[in-house]
Scaffold this active site. Structure first.
Site, short mmCIF file in Angstrom:
data_model
loop_
_atom_site.label_atom_id
_atom_site.label_comp_id
_atom_site.label_asym_id
_atom_site.label_seq_id
_atom_site.Cartn_x
_atom_site.Cartn_y
_atom_site.Cartn_z
N ASP B 52 0.83 -1.34 -0.05
CA ASP B 52 -0.05 0.09 -0.13
C ASP B 52 0.79 1.37 -0.04
O ASP B 52 1.96 1.17 0.23
CB ASP B 52 -1.00 -0.16 1.33
N TYR B 110 6.61 -9.96 7.27
CA TYR B 110 6.37 -8.47 7.38
C TYR B 110 6.88 -8.14 8.84
O TYR B 110 6.55 -8.60 9.78
CB TYR B 110 4.77 -7.95 7.32
#
Lengths: 247, 247
Positions: B52, B110
């Protein structure tokens, strides 16, 4: 009247240095705007010294005089609410009225970070100078302490400051060291005060030494009062951080 | 034809995410522009997945097909010379023609960083989420492993993805841990794949648990296939970094 001392950290990337410049974002400009807004009338904010455009700070010190009786903790919060997040007031203290952050400063500490790896990590790029070319870092470690002691730093002053007559260019350097941490060469210097561009030109001299372009005698010659010429080059601003100011 | 795999690091702050968007700076857009310039004709660059706007990467993986016979080391240097410094290609490898960075990915890792101190240091502000409010970090540490295993993550998908019919929302989480390092709470998650906003909503769930708003049973309920509602909120993008993609 209250004399207030503040310790300020900033990411210098997007600012045109410490000093107020009409129409340009500066740290001093932001501090004056915000403190004036809280005070409700114009307030001047004096720093311990200027930092150049792009130079960072972990512990710049500044002071201003206000009448507002707001407690120091609340003042810190109020200032931080109005400042951009790239500038943070870490500490607010009440001082005696004669406190002046520049004239009362006893010593300042700066750090310069050089990224030596071939690829500079994107998240470090704004806070280092990238120099992936050959350097004898051992030579830089050896040369760095040559700056220690009291010397005439005329050769290490920016051109506009160098030509100013009268003002002494003698500064006392208490510590000047190079070391290596992972992919970075770090230079730390602590001294009684610094001329404009002085730290960046000291690092430039050490880098020239690391390239083999300057020997010990040539570094020492730059510290002699009669030296004709310019030490340097001045290294890029992004690698430089004002760590602290001691009083 | 040569199939080229690249490992990319980026500071996502100034980009509108990975995916090409007309007229907006994106990582994929920059990669396609630069590789096409080197190839001399349009080249598509496929990533292991989207990130994003504002999300960072230390090891995103992408691939493209070219005819140019340039050696991989020179290709890496040529790409980096043309990219902005906020994007760096760390590694370039030759692959078999059928290599696809998305379909061949086995797992991704992540990290999410939350700055807990009252003042977020200016030089960290772009790479963390600042959350100085009360949190029971011990509860977050306890809850994080509840995500491990195979679960239906429908509740953790962005609204636009959640409504997509057909595609399975089942993902396998191999590791999900919270720990504290100085002033940061760090969340690390490793899994077979992630839906849009999924990691940020997982962290949002852990933060809600840390605030005392969600208990163990309520966290588990969000992983049940029939769960009606939205896990979350999605935490800000700045704290999230794609660490690596494994094949």
């Amino acid at each position: 009247m209250r004399r207030i001392r503040v310790t300020i950290a900033y990411d210098g990337t997007e600012f045109h240095g410490w000093q107020v410049q009409p129409g340009l974002p500066t740290i001093q400009g932001w501090m004056e705007r915000v403190v004036s807004e809280i005070e409700g009338s114009p307030v001047l904010v004096h720093g311990s010294g200027r930092t150049d455009a792009g130079v960072h700070a972990l512990g710049q010190v500044a002071a201003f005089t206000i009448e507002n009786p707001i407690p120091v903790e609340n003042l810190r919060k109020a200032i931080n609410r109005l400042l951009p997040k790239a500038i943070r007031v870490l500490d607010v203290n009440e001082e005696t009225l004669e406190f002046h952050p520049r004239f009362k400063a006893k010593q300042k500490t700066y750090e310069y970070h050089i990224w030596r790896g071939e690829i500079c990590p994107p998240m470090r790029r704004l806070y280092v100078c990238h120099h992936p070319y050959p350097l004898d870092e051992g030579l830089m470690e050896l040369m760095a302490p040559l700056f220690e002691g009291e010397h005439d730093f005329s050769a290490f002053a920016a051109a506009d400051e160098k030509d100013a007559l009268g003002a002494s260019k003698v500064r006392n350097i208490y510590l000047s060291r190079v070391w290596i941490e992972k992919d970075e060469v770090i230079y730390q210097v602590c001294g009684s005060g610094f001329l404009k561009h002085m730290v960046r030109m000291m690092v430039g001299t050490l880098v020239e030494a690391g390239k083999g372009n300057l020997g010990r005698e040539e570094v020492l010659a730059r510290l002699e009062p009669g030296f004709e010429g310019k030490a340097g080059p001045a290294m890029p601003a992004s690698g430089l951080t004002l760590i602290s100011v001691e009083y």
